[in-house]
Write a protein that holds these residues in place. Structure first.
Motif, short mmCIF file in Angstrom:
data_model
loop_
_atom_site.label_atom_id
_atom_site.label_comp_id
_atom_site.label_asym_id
_atom_site.label_seq_id
_atom_site.Cartn_x
_atom_site.Cartn_y
_atom_site.Cartn_z
N VAL A 284 0.84 -1.20 0.00
CA VAL A 284 0.00 0.00 0.00
C VAL A 284 0.87 1.25 0.00
N ASP A 285 1.79 1.35 0.94
CA ASP A 285 2.65 2.53 1.03
C ASP A 285 3.56 2.64 -0.19
N LYS A 286 4.02 1.51 -0.68
CA LYS A 286 4.91 1.50 -1.84
C LYS A 286 4.22 2.10 -3.06
N MET A 287 2.97 1.74 -3.29
CA MET A 287 2.24 2.26 -4.43
C MET A 287 1.72 3.67 -4.18
N GLY A 288 1.23 3.91 -2.97
CA GLY A 288 0.62 5.20 -2.69
C GLY A 288 1.61 6.33 -2.57
N ASP A 289 2.81 6.03 -2.10
CA ASP A 289 3.78 7.09 -1.82
C ASP A 289 4.63 7.46 -3.03
N ASP A 290 4.30 6.93 -4.18
CA ASP A 290 5.01 7.23 -5.42
C ASP A 290 4.06 7.98 -6.34
N ALA A 291 4.48 9.15 -6.80
CA ALA A 291 3.60 9.97 -7.65
C ALA A 291 3.17 9.22 -8.91
N GLY A 292 4.00 8.29 -9.38
CA GLY A 292 3.68 7.56 -10.60
C GLY A 292 2.63 6.49 -10.41
N THR A 293 2.43 6.04 -9.16
CA THR A 293 1.48 4.95 -8.91
C THR A 293 0.43 5.28 -7.87
N GLU A 294 0.41 6.50 -7.32
CA GLU A 294 -0.50 6.79 -6.23
C GLU A 294 -1.97 6.65 -6.63
N LEU A 295 -2.30 6.83 -7.91
CA LEU A 295 -3.68 6.63 -8.34
C LEU A 295 -4.11 5.17 -8.24
N ARG A 296 -3.15 4.27 -8.05
CA ARG A 296 -3.45 2.85 -7.91
C ARG A 296 -3.46 2.42 -6.44
N THR A 297 -3.58 3.39 -5.55
CA THR A 297 -3.54 3.09 -4.12
C THR A 297 -4.55 2.02 -3.73
N PHE A 298 -5.78 2.15 -4.21
CA PHE A 298 -6.81 1.18 -3.82
C PHE A 298 -6.55 -0.19 -4.43
N GLU A 299 -5.88 -0.23 -5.56
CA GLU A 299 -5.45 -1.51 -6.11
C GLU A 299 -4.44 -2.15 -5.14
N GLY A 300 -3.58 -1.31 -4.57
CA GLY A 300 -2.62 -1.80 -3.59
C GLY A 300 -3.31 -2.35 -2.34
#
Length: 515
Positions: A284-300
């Motif tokens: 979750v933090d890995k995906m959410g804390d990156d500007a390139g993947t933060e839109l995929r937070t809920f996928e995380g």
């Protein structure tokens, strides 16, 4: 959309959407090479989530009014978390529908986003902020809620003290917030021989990784040395340092991927002679804390729920674990819409004494007061020595938007500091049968089913309510001559959670096939 949302009948929406999902064009049981059925099924999932979301909003239309911080904290544990969970479910389902070309939910998405980002989050922030400013920040304690820095003493040590052969597994998932842990608890309680109970702990403040992770380790004292957090004088960042801290209590630490790559014999050898095993998980933090993947937070988050269920199953079934804890270092805030300048706390410059400055917190010594921030001491909010002070933005604001700003943590919002503690036990003996999950039973009502016409209606009854250990079932219903269907085949899902028998009945019409 708004007028409908204000008078939503969530049960009716759920019933209609459920019938459509069981129909030909959205059935999950039929072949779907193009993904169109999955997309349509997800669109109905989005409608169900939105209906429940608006229904919850309607119940709290006048805002959030509680007599004290403890009452509001417990309200979040029992009900208010559902705003965040339903918003996530809606966004997830919309994403699946849109990826399959079913993008007819644009107006609904706009309305859900407006209610969540412009009403729920600000209203929650104002109500909770009154308690933060009104004395909570000065003591950072809530009656009958354990502080995060006492996690090991409260949850791990008592189990170990019951016997020398006792072993505890602690799974720490970075940014796994309370609402997702609720979902994980439901999933685990549906598994044979698992019994999961969810509580929470008041997270340390600022709610960021280094301090949160350190607070979960065994220690007598926490302290700051510059921006590093020490446990009994030892550094706590990184796996090697945490292994060293855990070694003092006969423990060890491992990354999720490394543990799951071990075969049963390898895993048993790894934990042999170890009384405590910490497993570190980060999606979750890995995906959410990156500007390139933060839109995929809920996928995380969705991936995290699945992976955490898998690792619990692995340690119970392969490593003979009988006591497993799942927790997190902190939660997070997230909206699909980007924050605006009005969400930004106005800071002219970093104050003198600043050590670390991030989107939702600033650490330093000798910090002044500021109208845009709450000021506190980590000695109070985390029991951490060293004179470290902090600023966190008031409410859900950010100090700046660098590196993405939809996903944030570090502040004092309930989504960030209500930290889950999920206790999973391996049930043995006679009581293990009580944990077995099963498909819900369905019966055909009536005794005389002599069919004399081409069309015939059957009344079916779902025998019990769907719950933690009673799963929904989708049946293919037809009139058969041996193994051959002589009528059309209808897919019908029985998933009602209602205790009312009348609400669990469905009619199915069959039509004879023309030979």
């Amino acid at each position: 959309v708004r007028a409908t949302a204000d008078a939503i009948d969530v049960d009716e929406v759920r019933a209609i959407a459920g019938r459509r999902q069981a129909g030909h064009w959205a059935s999950p049981t039929l072949p779907d090479p193009s993904g169109q059925r999955a997309a349509l099924h997800a669109a109905y999932d989005a409608l169900i989530a939105a209906a429940a979301f608006f229904d919850l909003r309607n119940a709290h239309r006048h805002g959030f009014d509680y007599p004290d911080a403890g009452s509001m904290y417990r309200a979040y544990e029992t009900e208010l978390y559902r705003f965040d969970q339903l918003y996530r479910h809606f966004c997830e389902a919309c994403g699946v529908a849109r990826s399959g070309g079913k993008d007819g939910l644009k107006d609904l998405r706009t309305e859900v986003e407006a209610v969540y980002a412009n009403w729920y989050v600000p209203a929650l922030a104002v109500a909770w902020g009154k308690f933060v400013e009104g004395g909570l920040l000065a003591k950072w304690q809530i009656d009958k809620v354990n502080p995060q820095q006492q996690f090991f003493r409260r949850h791990v040590k008592p189990w170990l003290d019951e016997g020398e052969s006792r072993r505890a597994f602690v799974i720490v998932s970075d940014a796994f917030r309370y609402e997702a842990a609720r979902e994980l608890a439901d999933e685990l309680n549906g598994k044979y021989r698992f019994e999961a109970a969810l509580t929470s702990q008041l997270g340390v403040l600022p709610s960021y990784t280094a301090l949160g992770m350190a607070s979960l380790l065994p220690h007598k004292t926490l302290a700051y040395k510059q921006d590093a957090v020490l446990a009994d004088g030892q550094p706590t960042s990184g796996l090697a340092n945490r292994v060293a801290v855990l070694d003092a209590v006969g423990g060890v630490a491992v990354k999720y991927d490394d543990l799951m790559a071990m075969k049963k014999d390898e895993g048993r050898e790894f934990v042999k002679d170890r009384r405590v095993v910490y497993v570190y998980h980060d999606i979750v933090d890995k995906m959410g804390d990156d500007a390139g993947t933060e839109l995929r937070t809920f996928e995380g988050v969705r991936t995290a729920v699945g992976e955490l269920a898998a690792v619990v199953g692995y340690v119970v079934n392969n490593l003979n674990a009988h006591y497993v804890l799942v927790t997190a270092d902190h939660g997070f805030l997230f909206t699909e819409s980007a924050p605006t300048e009005t969400d930004k706390s106005k800071l002219d410059e970093k104050p003198a004494g600043t050590v670390v400055a991030k989107k939702r917190y600033l650490l330093g010594t000798g910090l002044p007061t500021h109208d845009a921030a709450w000021r506190g001491a980590t000695a109070v909010t985390a029991g951490a020595e060293g004179g470290m002070e902090f600023w966190v933005p008031k409410g859900a604001n950010r100090f700046h938007f660098t590196g993405g700003a939809r996903f944030v943590h570090g502040g004092a919002m309930l989504q960030e500091v209500v930290v889950p503690v999920l206790t999973v036990k391996h049930v043995r003996g006679k009581s293990k049968e009580e944990t077995k999950a099963k498909d819900v039973a369905v019966a055909v009502l009536g005794n005389n089913h002599r069919i004399t016409t081409n069309r015939y209606r059957f009344q079916l009854l779902q025998m019990e309510a769907v719950g933690d250990r009673v799963r929904p079932v989708t049946l293919r219903i037809a009139v058969y001559d041996g193994a051959v269907a002589v009528t059309n085949v209808e897919s019908v899902t029985f998933d009602s959670p209602s205790p009312n028998m009348d609400e669990r009945q469905k009619w199915v019409s069959t039509t004879a096939r023309v030979s």
